[in-house]
Design a protein around this motif. Structure first.
Motif, PDB file in Angstrom:
ATOM      1  N   SER B  74       0.381  -1.180   0.032  1.00 33.32           N
ATOM      2  CA  SER B  74      -0.146  -0.018   0.057  1.00 33.32           C
ATOM      3  C   SER B  74       0.868   0.960   0.191  1.00 33.32           C
ATOM      4  O   SER B  74       0.343   1.844  -0.610  1.00 33.32           O
ATOM      5  CB  SER B  74      -0.437   0.027   1.309  1.00 33.32           C
ATOM      6  OG  SER B  74      -1.901  -0.942   1.225  1.00 33.32           O
ATOM      7  N   ASN B  75       1.594   1.139   0.662  1.00 35.01           N
ATOM      8  CA  ASN B  75       2.994   2.156   0.534  1.00 35.01           C
ATOM      9  C   ASN B  75       4.408   2.301  -0.430  1.00 35.01           C
ATOM     10  O   ASN B  75       4.472   1.035  -0.315  1.00 35.01           O
ATOM     11  CB  ASN B  75       3.744   1.779   2.122  1.00 35.01           C
ATOM     12  CG  ASN B  75       4.129   3.537   2.903  1.00 35.01           C
ATOM     13  OD1 ASN B  75       4.875   3.987   1.286  1.00 35.01           O
ATOM     14  ND2 ASN B  75       3.816   4.086   3.355  1.00 35.01           N
ATOM     15  N   GLY B 187       3.068  10.628  14.757  1.00 39.05           N
ATOM     16  CA  GLY B 187       3.629   9.310  13.611  1.00 39.05           C
ATOM     17  C   GLY B 187       2.259   8.774  14.088  1.00 39.05           C
ATOM     18  O   GLY B 187       1.238   9.126  13.932  1.00 39.05           O
ATOM     19  N   HIS B 188       3.100   7.444  12.878  1.00 42.35           N
ATOM     20  CA  HIS B 188       1.633   6.470  13.062  1.00 42.35           C
ATOM     21  C   HIS B 188       1.842   5.611  14.097  1.00 42.35           C
ATOM     22  O   HIS B 188       2.482   5.131  14.592  1.00 42.35           O
ATOM     23  CB  HIS B 188       1.139   5.916  11.573  1.00 42.35           C
ATOM     24  CG  HIS B 188       2.280   5.176  11.212  1.00 42.35           C
ATOM     25  ND1 HIS B 188       3.583   5.975  10.640  1.00 42.35           N
ATOM     26  CD2 HIS B 188       3.120   3.909  10.427  1.00 42.35           C
ATOM     27  CE1 HIS B 188       4.309   5.421  10.341  1.00 42.35           C
ATOM     28  NE2 HIS B 188       4.403   3.746  10.555  1.00 42.35           N
ATOM     29  N   ASP B 189       0.677   4.120  13.918  1.00 42.62           N
ATOM     30  CA  ASP B 189       0.967   3.459  15.094  1.00 42.62           C
ATOM     31  C   ASP B 189       2.526   2.893  14.646  1.00 42.62           C
ATOM     32  O   ASP B 189       2.469   1.818  12.872  1.00 42.62           O
ATOM     33  CB  ASP B 189      -0.606   2.438  14.600  1.00 42.62           C
ATOM     34  CG  ASP B 189      -0.335   1.635  15.541  1.00 42.62           C
ATOM     35  OD1 ASP B 189       0.228   1.466  16.907  1.00 42.62           O
ATOM     36  OD2 ASP B 189      -0.787   0.366  15.103  1.00 42.62           O
ATOM     37  N   ALA B 223      -2.454   2.717  10.174  1.00 39.19           N
ATOM     38  CA  ALA B 223      -1.332   2.723   9.142  1.00 39.19           C
ATOM     39  C   ALA B 223      -0.888   4.571   9.099  1.00 39.19           C
ATOM     40  O   ALA B 223      -1.796   5.156   8.819  1.00 39.19           O
ATOM     41  CB  ALA B 223      -2.051   2.285   7.814  1.00 39.19           C
ATOM     42  N   SER B 224       0.174   5.034   8.209  1.00 40.44           N
ATOM     43  CA  SER B 224       0.397   6.127   8.000  1.00 40.44           C
ATOM     44  C   SER B 224      -0.222   6.668   6.378  1.00 40.44           C
ATOM     45  O   SER B 224      -0.870   4.990   5.386  1.00 40.44           O
ATOM     46  CB  SER B 224       2.326   6.131   7.241  1.00 40.44           C
ATOM     47  OG  SER B 224       2.163   5.627   6.913  1.00 40.44           O
ATOM     48  N   SER B 225      -0.482   7.813   6.351  1.00 39.32           N
ATOM     49  CA  SER B 225      -1.506   8.059   5.170  1.00 39.32           C
ATOM     50  C   SER B 225      -1.423   9.918   5.266  1.00 39.32           C
ATOM     51  O   SER B 225      -1.641   9.962   5.769  1.00 39.32           O
ATOM     52  CB  SER B 225      -2.795   7.418   4.648  1.00 39.32           C
ATOM     53  OG  SER B 225      -4.019   7.934   5.411  1.00 39.32           O
ATOM     54  N   VAL B 255       3.402  14.964   4.315  1.00 42.97           N
ATOM     55  CA  VAL B 255       2.012  15.504   3.036  1.00 42.97           C
ATOM     56  C   VAL B 255       0.931  16.099   4.021  1.00 42.97           C
ATOM     57  O   VAL B 255       0.116  17.219   3.267  1.00 42.97           O
ATOM     58  CB  VAL B 255       2.334  14.678   2.264  1.00 42.97           C
ATOM     59  CG1 VAL B 255       1.217  15.521   1.236  1.00 42.97           C
ATOM     60  CG2 VAL B 255       4.259  14.905   1.462  1.00 42.97           C
ATOM     61  N   GLY B 256       0.510  14.865   4.139  1.00 44.80           N
ATOM     62  CA  GLY B 256      -0.986  15.336   4.939  1.00 44.80           C
ATOM     63  C   GLY B 256      -0.791  17.269   6.316  1.00 44.80           C
ATOM     64  O   GLY B 256      -1.798  17.376   6.255  1.00 44.80           O
TER      65      GLY B 256
END
Lengths: 333, 333
Positions: B74-75, B187-189, B223-225, B255-256
């Motif tokens: 996905s990444n 951060g993400h998880d 997850a990161s997004s 970017v987010g």
DNA sequence: CTGTTAGCGCCTTCAG
DNA sequence: CTGAAGGCGCTAACAG
């Protein structure tokens, strides 16, 4: 350490049955007494037996490999298709073997040859464009073939995807319906990416229905990217063309266009409307979500793999599976 | 149609040599008279012979497969690693066989089993975290093993990647050097993504060197997004924390964050500086290019595959290949 | 430099 | 329901 890996023979001996019976249990084929099956399974577990796939492939002249030919890995679109394929294969003994063609039909042909050398159960490839040699290999292999992404032609076996002409047409209709009249187009080089070309043709056709034609066009030489989209839109506008909306060849390009507008202080969509294709996450995370068309890439990959595993034989007539597309309203058009 | 595929025997007969000689020509092994070689090659070409890989694998108990285990598709990061691997394999007879673990060590173990059933020439996997069973399989297989992305531990055979701790430390140092003092973290998880955790630890350490500690922190569950980054930054700032810079767990998140600032009208970097990790294209296409650290994913994949094919035997001592990282100055910090 | 001889581990076919 | 026999196409080991 490195004890020899146990084989069918070891399992058979331990379970006091013939190798053949073990093989039948493993493949769930032919009738087996419940009693026997249990004994065999126990033996397999206790030895940690893992079947040698190469031997299986040789003996049966067919492997548990699904050959997958993708044009590129640089664009997130194809990894997402691949993700769909993997999702469908996850609880099966099948494994995907990947080749990357770089949008080159000769490269596809070469990779196809090496994939077929593994006697795969099926091949997944992209689009309907193949060299004559590739087409011959695909047809004569006798195995299941899926051609992904597009559905506007006659497949060898099955096609899974969407109508790119139709999607292009809808993007024009959508903009026309919202009152835009001076609609431009910004695209990337489509000598390789035929589907982008089809969308463009559909787009022109959609405009024509309203008695319009593209108010301005700019095509970037090279692969699509955010940076390319940004520069391409700058070029298009720099020419002094008078446009109130721009359709991009895909979301990467459109996000780049968005960035250009931010930098240049152009109000979206008041001064300029933007429209993409694919429905990528990044487009939806913009300060104004991108107006675009969702292309269901994951679904394409998953559906294709599922269909291929459904039957070992090709259907009498080539089959087309339309995974569709949806307009994503967004807020940029 | 569908003539039986020609085998070694057919080629041998046509060239009037033994099968073994044909095999030697194909594999470039052992001495062959130039004369003979030419005759064999001609026969191969005229028959369109393609070696059956399954038979080869069975006979030699080793295949031309490189097993590749990736945590995710996905990444874009991992497809890029894969692209590097494919680049290195392109002009070799080796093929990559992919498994996707979803950051799940048990899934890795299961996939590893199925990959090893093909008797691959080598395995490429990610990180140093494996179940005991996986580690045993990897060690006992005897084949070459590459553990990618990280280098801060002892590899089984070779590790190719960068020091995530080091990268985290450098991001802190960079911001401190530019005068930022109230530095937050978004951060993400990281229960799954250990490398993000290592970067975070390095970041804290870097701050500590300057007598600082994180001014605020927010970790998104999942997850990161881009979208996650956008919402996470909003949360962090919403708490009224007083920060002048934010380090993100990666570029997607950053970017987010950029998007949030745009929407909220926060001047970058005057009001808030942003710093990412990875050096993705999208970050560089922002109206202000993102300040970040380039992680050389393609190089990691390519180097790993090249190294694995260099020798069939593991080196006496586990080897670490540092593909490094570089600060990308950008304009957001 | 080339040929001969035996398998690799499993699956298919045919008997029972 | 289970077993025996043979072979898939190639490579390894040895001989010459």
């Amino acid at each position: 350490m490195q004890r020899e890996a146990p084989t069918l023979a070891h399992v058979a001996r331990l379970a006091a049955v013939s190798e053949n019976t073990v093989s039948r249990v493993i493949r769930n084929k032919g009738p087996i007494a419940e009693e026997t099956r249990k004994r065999v399974i126990e033996a397999i577990d206790s030895l940690g037996y893992v079947p040698n796939r190469a031997a299986g492939a040789l003996a049966s002249s067919s492997s548990l490999i699904i050959g997958v030919l993708l044009p590129s890995l640089s664009n997130i679109v194809f990894p997402e298709v691949l993700r769909g394929i993997h999702a469908a294969l996850a609880d099966t003994p099948y494994q995907a073997m990947i080749g990357v063609t770089d949008y080159d039909l000769l490269q596809e042909q070469k990779l196809l040859g090496s994939l077929l050398a593994w006697q795969p159960a099926a091949i997944v490839t992209t689009g309907f464009d193949h060299t004559d040699a590739s087409r011959r290999m695909l047809e004569q292999s006798g195995i299941r073939i899926a051609e992904l992404m597009d559905i506007d032609d006659r497949p060898i076996d099955i096609a899974v995807g969407l109508s790119h002409r139709g999607a292009g047409r809808e993007s024009a209709r959508h903009l026309v319906a919202r009152g835009y009249r001076r609609i431009g187009y910004v695209g990337h080089d489509w000598s390789a990416d035929r589907r982008a070309h089809f969308r463009y043709e559909g787009f022109r056709q959609g405009l024509q229905e309203a008695g319009l034609s593209p108010a301005a066009e700019f095509r970037f030489e090279g692969a699509s990217s955010t940076m390319a989209g940004r520069e391409a839109l700058a070029q298009l506008l720099g020419r002094g063309g008078d446009v109130d909306a721009v359709v991009f060849s895909n979301d990467d390009m459109a996000v780049g266009g968005f960035m250009h507008c931010l930098g240049a202080g152009l109000a979206i969509p008041e001064r300029l409307a933007l429209f993409g294709f694919n429905g990528l996450d990044i487009g939806q995370a913009l300060p104004r979500p991108l107006s675009t068309i969702r292309s269901n890439r994951f679904l394409i990959g998953r559906t294709a793999a599922e269909k291929l595993l459904e039957a070992r034989e090709r259907p009498a007539e080539p089959q087309i599976i339309d995974t569709g597309f949806e307009i994503v309203e967004g807020a940029t058009a």
